[in-house]
Design a protein around this motif. Structure first.
Motif, PDB file in Angstrom:
ATOM      1  N   ARG A   1       0.832  -1.210   0.000  1.00  0.00           N
ATOM      2  CA  ARG A   1       0.000   0.000   0.000  1.00  0.00           C
ATOM      3  C   ARG A   1       0.862   1.254   0.000  1.00  0.00           C
ATOM      4  N   GLY A   2       2.079   1.137  -0.526  1.00  0.00           N
ATOM      5  CA  GLY A   2       2.920   2.314  -0.699  1.00  0.00           C
ATOM      6  C   GLY A   2       3.937   2.474   0.400  1.00  0.00           C
ATOM      7  N   ALA A   3       5.012   3.173   0.069  1.00  0.00           N
ATOM      8  CA  ALA A   3       6.115   3.433   0.993  1.00  0.00           C
ATOM      9  C   ALA A   3       6.308   4.939   1.116  1.00  0.00           C
ATOM     10  N   SER A   4       6.738   5.375   2.301  1.00  0.00           N
ATOM     11  CA  SER A   4       7.006   6.802   2.529  1.00  0.00           C
ATOM     12  C   SER A   4       8.039   7.302   1.525  1.00  0.00           C
ATOM     13  N   PHE A   5       7.751   8.465   0.942  1.00  0.00           N
ATOM     14  CA  PHE A   5       8.622   9.055  -0.077  1.00  0.00           C
ATOM     15  C   PHE A   5       8.644  10.554   0.191  1.00  0.00           C
ATOM     16  N   GLY A   6       9.627  10.993   0.961  1.00  0.00           N
ATOM     17  CA  GLY A   6       9.587  12.375   1.426  1.00  0.00           C
ATOM     18  C   GLY A   6       8.394  12.575   2.343  1.00  0.00           C
ATOM     19  N   TYR A   7       7.910  13.792   2.425  1.00  0.00           N
ATOM     20  CA  TYR A   7       6.804  14.103   3.338  1.00  0.00           C
ATOM     21  C   TYR A   7       5.454  14.076   2.622  1.00  0.00           C
ATOM     22  N   ASN A   8       4.455  13.539   3.309  1.00  0.00           N
ATOM     23  CA  ASN A   8       3.067  13.596   2.841  1.00  0.00           C
ATOM     24  C   ASN A   8       2.863  12.913   1.489  1.00  0.00           C
ATOM     25  N   THR A   9       3.726  11.991   1.169  1.00  0.00           N
ATOM     26  CA  THR A   9       3.663  11.338  -0.133  1.00  0.00           C
ATOM     27  C   THR A   9       4.029   9.868   0.021  1.00  0.00           C
ATOM     28  N   LEU A  10       3.326   9.026  -0.716  1.00  0.00           N
ATOM     29  CA  LEU A  10       3.681   7.612  -0.813  1.00  0.00           C
ATOM     30  C   LEU A  10       4.098   7.316  -2.242  1.00  0.00           C
ATOM     31  N   VAL A  11       4.945   6.318  -2.401  1.00  0.00           N
ATOM     32  CA  VAL A  11       5.255   5.842  -3.739  1.00  0.00           C
ATOM     33  C   VAL A  11       5.109   4.330  -3.718  1.00  0.00           C
TER      34      VAL A  11
ATOM     35  N   ALA B   1      20.214  16.139  -0.098  1.00  0.00           N
ATOM     36  CA  ALA B   1      19.894  14.968  -0.908  1.00  0.00           C
ATOM     37  C   ALA B   1      18.403  14.987  -1.227  1.00  0.00           C
ATOM     38  N   SER B   2      18.050  14.448  -2.392  1.00  0.00           N
ATOM     39  CA  SER B   2      16.639  14.363  -2.786  1.00  0.00           C
ATOM     40  C   SER B   2      15.851  13.571  -1.751  1.00  0.00           C
ATOM     41  N   PHE B   3      14.697  14.106  -1.370  1.00  0.00           N
ATOM     42  CA  PHE B   3      13.849  13.482  -0.346  1.00  0.00           C
ATOM     43  C   PHE B   3      12.417  13.648  -0.829  1.00  0.00           C
ATOM     44  N   GLY B   4      11.916  12.639  -1.524  1.00  0.00           N
ATOM     45  CA  GLY B   4      10.618  12.817  -2.176  1.00  0.00           C
ATOM     46  C   GLY B   4      10.749  13.884  -3.254  1.00  0.00           C
TER      47      GLY B   4
ATOM     48  N   SER C   1      -2.151  18.766  28.834  1.00  0.00           N
ATOM     49  CA  SER C   1      -1.243  19.567  28.005  1.00  0.00           C
ATOM     50  C   SER C   1       0.211  19.394  28.422  1.00  0.00           C
ATOM     51  N   ASN C   2       0.485  18.340  29.184  1.00  0.00           N
ATOM     52  CA  ASN C   2       1.880  18.014  29.491  1.00  0.00           C
ATOM     53  C   ASN C   2       2.405  17.023  28.453  1.00  0.00           C
ATOM     54  N   VAL C   3       2.849  17.569  27.343  1.00  0.00           N
ATOM     55  CA  VAL C   3       3.210  16.732  26.212  1.00  0.00           C
ATOM     56  C   VAL C   3       4.640  17.034  25.786  1.00  0.00           C
ATOM     57  N   LEU C   4       5.375  15.998  25.464  1.00  0.00           N
ATOM     58  CA  LEU C   4       6.678  16.129  24.814  1.00  0.00           C
ATOM     59  C   LEU C   4       6.574  15.495  23.434  1.00  0.00           C
ATOM     60  N   VAL C   5       7.258  16.075  22.464  1.00  0.00           N
ATOM     61  CA  VAL C   5       7.295  15.451  21.138  1.00  0.00           C
ATOM     62  C   VAL C   5       8.742  15.095  20.823  1.00  0.00           C
ATOM     63  N   THR C   6       8.913  13.896  20.293  1.00  0.00           N
ATOM     64  CA  THR C   6      10.270  13.385  20.057  1.00  0.00           C
ATOM     65  C   THR C   6      10.530  13.129  18.584  1.00  0.00           C
ATOM     66  N   GLU C   7      11.666  13.657  18.131  1.00  0.00           N
ATOM     67  CA  GLU C   7      12.170  13.377  16.784  1.00  0.00           C
ATOM     68  C   GLU C   7      13.026  12.122  16.848  1.00  0.00           C
ATOM     69  N   ARG C   8      12.770  11.160  15.942  1.00  0.00           N
ATOM     70  CA  ARG C   8      13.594   9.938  15.931  1.00  0.00           C
ATOM     71  C   ARG C   8      13.838   9.441  14.511  1.00  0.00           C
ATOM     72  N   GLY C   9      13.782  10.374  13.560  1.00  0.00           N
ATOM     73  CA  GLY C   9      14.142  10.028  12.186  1.00  0.00           C
ATOM     74  C   GLY C   9      12.945   9.742  11.312  1.00  0.00           C
ATOM     75  N   ALA C  10      13.123   9.927  10.030  1.00  0.00           N
ATOM     76  CA  ALA C  10      12.088   9.705   9.025  1.00  0.00           C
ATOM     77  C   ALA C  10      12.583   8.678   8.015  1.00  0.00           C
ATOM     78  N   SER C  11      11.649   7.898   7.474  1.00  0.00           N
ATOM     79  CA  SER C  11      11.997   6.902   6.459  1.00  0.00           C
ATOM     80  C   SER C  11      12.668   7.573   5.270  1.00  0.00           C
ATOM     81  N   PHE C  12      13.765   6.983   4.822  1.00  0.00           N
ATOM     82  CA  PHE C  12      14.547   7.541   3.712  1.00  0.00           C
ATOM     83  C   PHE C  12      14.989   6.348   2.864  1.00  0.00           C
ATOM     84  N   GLY C  13      14.202   6.039   1.848  1.00  0.00           N
ATOM     85  CA  GLY C  13      14.448   4.802   1.118  1.00  0.00           C
ATOM     86  C   GLY C  13      14.200   3.615   2.035  1.00  0.00           C
TER      87      GLY C  13
END
Lengths: 261, 261, 261, 261
Positions: free
Chosen positions: A153-163, C155-158, D146-158
């Motif tokens: 059902r698609g893979a993450s491709f950058g933000y807000n987009t699937l490929v 680098a290209s990201f989407g 409203s005691n919320v923390l948001v954590t960055e832990r990377g985004a899918s890249f390929g």
């Protein structure tokens, strides 16, 4: 190399009447075309973008409707489960338990679904590579259930987009040994989106489903609605019901070539 | 809605004899199948991963060979250009000038190719969105040449990987109004790679080309060689010559469905 | 572990007067802060999104201006080259020859730049992995020139988006053994874009440059203009000249920590 | 602009003794450095790659250990929850409830965690854009917490790769108004992987955490172990305990600059 099976229906169960209307209409189309149909609809939209997005009719009410749909149409039905505790109850009525993509690595859910003995359709996470699905399938098989479907059902491709990477279809088929389903309507979602809901590109459903059928799939998954723009969820990517027959008929032509000689 | 045209040949021109052998063999196959063929080969590999990668026979020698290929086989030929100064000379013999993907935004090259009056086939950069190709095509058209082809050959997807987004084919067709080519062999490259050369996944050429033909393309681009594993470049992604006829014949079946009704 | 050098100036050379104004203003800032400055500006924008985007003053005129800038300010200068044939002439005046990212695999350009003996600053293509830059650098070193800089610029990201992978900075430093430059203004570009020009997110220049300096870089590259919104190119991502001193001063604080003990 | 808080501990709770050892050792380090510490460890690894990956000590046993850790060290503790039904029980002991990245859109889990009144730390899914986290946070805030923390832990890249987009840190801070945490050890994971477990690049933890601190974060999240190569999970990306003090001390230097003037 059987012709493709179709998993189809509206994203969300709306009412008993709507479910009977939709399943009846889809059954007629599929009977005319000679397609095996599994009626799909969700009793709970558990990961809406916002709290204000409707959740659906709930499990209790839904099971009664599923029973009616099965009785009236004779169709098998598929729905998604979100917690281990739901699996046994859902499986008392529903033929195929579907694991949502975000939850495809939740071990307890996979094991609980497996243990029902029902067919388990697990969607590949947007964050997973095709070759990683063999680990997901192994959790189900090693729990004693080898009736598994895997869905692209698609893979993450950058933000807000699937490929959709169509190499994934033969890769998953070979790696898992299980039938592969192509989810044509979620693959055109634009997840997240900048506002309070998810977008979609309905116009690309025929494009991607033609590609999938030509590559070769065991089944297609497609959400449909008689009035997508007013549907409670996933309107932007559902196929209008009145376009389904022409689309499916066209896809059958490609399927026959793909499954031929 | 004509049947697909084929742009095919070995990645690099090796010798007069090899070019005549390959073009002759491909012509025989395409004659049997009724496919329009444009013979493709490169006189210079201008962006090899390493200096030690061979560059090819060079422009002078190549033009003489292209003339022979045209005379002997009657086929039109296509080759890539890398600098504005090459375009006029190449165009004196070659029918289609191809702009490599990395160079698709180099204005001077696009304009020089356009001004030859020959057909210009411009490949979409791995770093470009399908909808950005209309700007690339406009540079050619605004230079007085509207004989343009646009080629899909994959988009960057993480590191050392390309993905083909098949939504790009109808998007480019609609946005540019030009025929769209699918480059089935470069789309399965694994660019860069960890070592001193580029990898490839030849086994996915049939998969992606089936998808492309089902979606609907004007032409296919495929590199082929009688012995890919010993070819001077792009071996990992070229189709063995002795598999071409069966592959093309299969693709014609999908093409007929795609272009039918 | 020297303090960072700065490569800075307006994206495009506009006129002799503008170049003297900008280089003079930047020199004053860098003298006050004790930063080594190399004045950067382009004589030709060779890969604009559209033909209607201005190209710049051209090579002849630019070399005379570069000579004046060097004479008046005493600064070394850097500019980008686009074709092998330009390298020798540019190198007769310019201290650092820069290879644009799209062109980082064009062997002839790399070799021609290398053979001038000038420092060569090669930008990593948006389609390349950090570890692939060792092959690019080897083309220059094997041509007899080991004065090489490598630049990270995203680098290209989407689609239409770049991402900076800061793991690439130490990876390139280790793999190539060359000083690494972080290009803070092109890394925030939104390439292609839906319209006829490239977008940018100027507000993220301080964010990404802080990260780069903390990770540890030999040099920063930053385009700046006294009035970015009316600059002939790259306005959306250039830093306003009147914000440069405060930004650089802040970055020096991080640099001292990064290069300390 | 307080100095960064540290959320740290071993990925998985191993035993009462191990938890007391690790929390005691970390407390000593943080006391010496003047860092606020929240002790982190998981009672259940709910989404292991394979069934054969150990799950952990379980909720019952873990809560008793957490109580001991709190009593002996005086530290607050954080752990992740996987199902709505766990939240109230966990919250009876644990100070900060953490929502795993894969589950960040599961409405019932977010609401159940919110309703405990405890601080909720929600990790951004690898499939989400930074600006989409405002919708996730709104589900918690609109549930009365409203005691919320948001954590960055990377985004899918390929495939099998994450990338950290540092623009996301100020974007999430601004969009949500909540403190932002950088998870330095999960951001260097290589998810999925080809075999039966997830890989990691421990050597990049200092690189990415320096970048994060320079950009400006409220807290750092880091998993650590006295012997990562023999840890029951996440060994490839955990920081060896004996390297923590030097790393944290270095990060404090950057933090002081980031939070200064």
């Amino acid at each position: 190399d059987q012709p493709f099976t179709l998993l189809a229906g509206p994203c969300a169960m709306e009412s008993r009447e709507h479910a009977l209307d939709m399943s009846g209409a889809l059954k007629e189309i599929c009977d005319r075309l000679g397609i095996n149909l599994i009626y799909k609809t969700s009793f709970d939209k558990a990961n809406r973008t916002s709290l204000s997005g409707g959740r659906g009719v709930g499990l209790e009410k839904a099971l009664a409707v599923f029973e009616d749909v099965k009785k009236v149409t004779g169709l098998p039905v598929v729905t998604d489960v979100h917690e281990p505790g739901q699996c046994a109850e859902v499986a008392s009525v529903v033929d195929v338990l579907q694991i949502p993509a975000f939850l495809c690595r939740q071990t307890d859910l996979l094991v609980a679904a497996a243990k029902t003995g029902r067919v388990v359709n697990v969607k590949k996470g947007q964050f997973l590579a095709p070759w990683d699905m063999k680990n997901v399938v192994a959790k189900i098989v090693d729990s004693g259930n080898s009736n598994v479907l895997v869905t692209e059902r698609g893979a993450s491709f950058g933000y807000n987009t699937l490929v959709t990477d169509f190499r994934g279809i033969p890769t998953m088929a070979e790696d898992t040994g299980m039938p592969v389903v192509f989810d044509a309507t979620h693959s055109v979602q634009q997840p997240g989106g900048r506002g309070g809901s998810t977008g979609g590109q309905r116009e690309f459903v025929p494009v991607l489903s033609r590609a999938a059928v030509a590559v070769g799939v065991a089944a297609l998954f497609m959400e449909t609605h008689q009035d997508p723009d007013n549907a409670p969820s996933d309107g932007p990517n559902m196929v209008p019901l009145d376009q389904m027959e022409a689309l499916l008929s066209r896809l059958q032509q490609f399927d026959r070539v793909a499954k031929g000689a």
